[in-house]
Design a protein around this motif. Structure first.
Motif, short mmCIF file in Angstrom:
data_model
loop_
_atom_site.label_atom_id
_atom_site.label_comp_id
_atom_site.label_asym_id
_atom_site.label_seq_id
_atom_site.Cartn_x
_atom_site.Cartn_y
_atom_site.Cartn_z
N ASP A 76 0.84 -1.20 0.00
CA ASP A 76 0.00 0.00 0.00
C ASP A 76 0.88 1.26 0.00
OD1 ASP A 76 -2.48 -1.12 -0.13
OD2 ASP A 76 -2.92 -0.96 2.00
N ASP A 77 0.41 2.30 -0.73
CA ASP A 77 1.18 3.53 -0.76
C ASP A 77 0.97 4.35 0.51
OD1 ASP A 77 -1.26 4.99 -1.03
OD2 ASP A 77 -1.20 4.72 -3.20
N GLU A 78 1.74 5.42 0.66
CA GLU A 78 1.70 6.22 1.89
C GLU A 78 0.32 6.80 2.15
OE1 GLU A 78 4.74 9.11 2.40
OE2 GLU A 78 6.33 7.83 1.62
N VAL A 79 -0.31 7.29 1.09
CA VAL A 79 -1.63 7.90 1.26
C VAL A 79 -2.65 6.86 1.74
CG1 VAL A 79 -3.53 9.04 0.05
CG2 VAL A 79 -1.16 9.69 -0.46
N SER A 80 -2.58 5.65 1.18
CA SER A 80 -3.51 4.59 1.59
C SER A 80 -3.30 4.20 3.05
CB SER A 80 -3.33 3.36 0.69
OG SER A 80 -3.68 3.65 -0.64
N VAL A 81 -2.05 4.15 3.46
CA VAL A 81 -1.75 3.80 4.86
C VAL A 81 -2.38 4.82 5.80
CG1 VAL A 81 0.09 3.60 6.58
CG2 VAL A 81 0.38 2.55 4.32
N VAL A 82 -2.17 6.11 5.50
CA VAL A 82 -2.73 7.17 6.35
C VAL A 82 -4.25 7.11 6.35
CG1 VAL A 82 -2.95 9.66 6.63
CG2 VAL A 82 -0.73 8.68 6.06
N ARG A 83 -4.84 6.89 5.16
CA ARG A 83 -6.30 6.84 5.05
C ARG A 83 -6.87 5.68 5.85
NH1 ARG A 83 -9.26 3.75 1.91
NH2 ARG A 83 -7.48 3.23 0.57
N LYS A 84 -6.25 4.51 5.74
CA LYS A 84 -6.76 3.34 6.46
C LYS A 84 -6.58 3.48 7.96
CE LYS A 84 -6.32 0.00 2.68
NZ LYS A 84 -5.73 -1.28 2.22
N LEU A 85 -5.48 4.10 8.38
CA LEU A 85 -5.28 4.31 9.82
C LEU A 85 -6.32 5.28 10.37
CD1 LEU A 85 -3.27 3.28 11.96
CD2 LEU A 85 -2.60 2.71 9.63
N LYS A 86 -6.69 6.28 9.58
CA LYS A 86 -7.70 7.24 10.05
C LYS A 86 -9.04 6.55 10.27
CE LYS A 86 -5.86 11.57 8.17
NZ LYS A 86 -6.08 12.68 7.22
N LYS A 87 -9.35 5.54 9.45
CA LYS A 87 -10.63 4.83 9.55
C LYS A 87 -10.59 3.71 10.58
CE LYS A 87 -12.71 3.67 5.76
NZ LYS A 87 -12.96 3.06 4.43
N ALA A 88 -9.39 3.40 11.10
CA ALA A 88 -9.24 2.25 11.99
C ALA A 88 -10.00 2.43 13.30
CB ALA A 88 -7.76 2.02 12.29
N PHE A 89 -10.46 1.31 13.85
CA PHE A 89 -11.12 1.34 15.15
C PHE A 89 -10.06 1.59 16.22
CE2 PHE A 89 -12.46 -0.79 19.07
CZ PHE A 89 -13.68 -0.16 19.29
#
Length: 528
Positions: free
Chosen positions: A237-250
């Motif tokens: 996963d690219d950097e943007v995807s990592v940040v986006r998925k972490l923001k949505k994480a429980f």
């Protein structure tokens, strides 16, 4: 990675730190008195590896630091046997993909891959000797024990394939054929490990020790899964995807028990940071107005501060995203600079195709309707199933018979007269002698401990077609899907339940003319 100066007890402490359970620890200590331990860790090349793999990787780094001889088994035969996870024609590409990606991941955390031995399962599992041992094992093991051993690992479905019964036995035999003293895996493998300890001696082989990691929650707060895109971050996963998925994480404020973000810090970042006697420094860079920078050199202090709400979830997520991107950056760079690896990725995980025209599968090909259970009864020969008479709004006015494996989860009285969703264009199939002419849709938690039927919005008419915004609307007399093409199975991989209890295809709600389809109490899960 040198073991110079480490005593037997120091090696054992390093080998077993952060593990949830050890079976046969005394035997490991005896071996360490004479020589270094030999151990294997296996992985079946199915879905794309995700950051959850860093949990065993960081533990393998401990093993190597303690002088353990580590074999990484790429279990291609196991991948094929695990129901519906890896088609045979893709297994060879996925096996190579896993090897290249795992090697790159080890390099990214500073583990020398020359200390690791990689073995492909089919290189020895297809030999005459192994096959004969498998037959000997099959002549010894009961059906009950084989099912029980695979319950936590092999995909559980109605009318399961025989391959699922073979899977645990092969994993047990691997211990003998790889010549190891111990096997390492997640605690979800425990039943297979106990199975191996019981049955290998029946074949005249010694009982091995077993080391088990805890199961780390995914980003959705449940087990991290290769089949659930919301619960994981892929290693590419690219950097943007990592940040986006972490923001949505429980990552509920103050919650330290079901927190995949915090668990990743505990089981990956701190252990990796302390390799070779280094001191871990986990930095949380906050603006001065919110308290400024925090530096943690031990996990427990971080956990205590998070529990006491001294660390905000948003700040923790940002810090973990930065750390994950540092881990993934060397892997991404290796892939981006190598056309052969990009080609391998496309071969291992080709885009989902629907037909000879290579058009993506349209979810509206699945005829899902609002239905009503007229009556439900226990299956006469299977206590785990119900037989229901269901009105799906067919033009003939006749109800359909539906067999569902819900008896272990939903009381019979809760089905009577209930409005549900039914998949109506699957080919009829017999279950324990009764033909089922539709399938009821239910949501389930990641560990399948909770199952709940989907609820159509109040006022929805029986026979009304479920729709998804942006997709076509299938006709009532939709095509009967060819089971060999697995159209429903491929589309259903994208079905899920979000944190609000909404039923979704990808991120698009299931809907009728009266609104969005929901579940009463289940939050964050899959739909089956």
């Amino acid at each position: 990675m040198s073991t110079n100066g480490l005593s037997k007890d120091e090696k054992y402490k390093l080998i077993t730190r952060n593990l949830q359970e050890v079976l046969g620890g005394e035997e490991i200590l005896k071996i360490l008195e004479e020589r270094d331990l030999k151990l294997y860790w296996g992985t079946a090349p199915t879905g794309k590896p995700h950051i959850g793999y860093f949990v065993p990787f960081s533990k393998i780094a401990d093993f190597l630091a303690a002088g353990v001889e580590v074999t990484v088994l790429l279990a291609d035969i196991h991948a094929f046997l695990d129901n519906m996870k890896a088609p045979l024609e893709l297994v060879k590409f996925r096996t190579k993909y896993y090897e290249e990606l795992i090697k790159a991941a080890f390099v990214s955390i500073g583990v020398p891959i020359d200390k690791l031995k990689f073995v492909v399962g089919s290189d020895y599992q297809l030999t005459k000797e192994y096959s004969l041992d498998n037959f000997r094992l099959c002549a010894t093991v009961t059906e009950h024990d084989a099912k029980k051993a695979g319950a936590e690992v092999v995909k559980q479905v109605e009318s399961a394939l025989l391959s699922g019964l073979l899977y645990p036995g092969l994993q047990a035999l691997d211990e003998e054929y790889l010549g190891v003293d111990a096997q390492f895996g997640g605690v979800d493998q425990r039943k297979i490990f106990v199975y191996a300890e019981k049955y290998l001696p029946h074949l005249g082989y010694k009982k091995r020790s077993h080391l088990m990691n805890p199961m780390v929650p995914g980003l959705a707060g449940s087990k991290m899964s290769s089949s659930d895109p919301d619960s994981k971050i892929d290693l590419l996963d690219d950097e943007v995807s990592v940040v986006r998925k972490l923001k949505k994480a429980f990552c509920e404020e103050g919650n330290v028990t079901e927190n995949g973000v915090l668990s990743f810090v505990k089981y990956v970042l701190f252990p990796l940071g302390s390799l070779n006697g280094q001191t871990t420094k986990f930095n949380i860079n906050r603006p001065e107005k919110f308290g400024g920078k925090l530096v943690y050199t031990d996990y427990q202090t971080l956990e205590d501060d998070f529990r006491d709400k001294k660390v905000h979830p948003g700040d923790l997520k940002t810090a973990v995203a930065e750390s994950i991107n540092k881990l993934l950056d060397p892997i991404r760079k290796k892939w981006a600079s190598n056309p052969e690896l990009i080609k391998l990725t496309n071969q291992a995980y080709p885009e989902l195709k629907a037909d000879k025209a290579h058009k993506p599968i349209d979810v509206s090909r699945i005829d899902i309707r609002v239905a009503k259970i007229i009556k439900a009864e226990p299956h006469p020969s299977n206590p785990k199933s119900y037989v229901s008479t269901v009105d799906v709004g067919d033009a003939s006015g006749k109800p359909r018979t539906v067999v569902s494996g819900l008896a272990a989860y939903i009381p019979l009285e809760q089905l009577q007269g209930r409005h549900v969703l039914a998949v109506c264009n699957l080919k009829p199939a017999k279950f324990q002698g009764i033909e089922s002419c539709a399938m009821l849709l239910a949501g389930s938690s990641s560990d399948n401990s909770k199952v709940e039927l989907l609820d159509p919005p109040e006022g929805s008419e029986i026979g009304e077609k479920v729709i998804w915004e942006g997709y076509g609307s299938a006709k009532r007399d939709a095509e009967i899907l060819n089971p060999k093409q697995k159209v429903f199975e491929k589309v259903a991989e994208e079905f899920k339940v979000d944190e609000k209890g909404n039923a979704l295809y990808k991120d698009i709600p299931f809907a009728t003319s009266k609104g969005v389809v929901t579940l009463k109490t289940l939050r964050e899960g899959k739909i089956r």
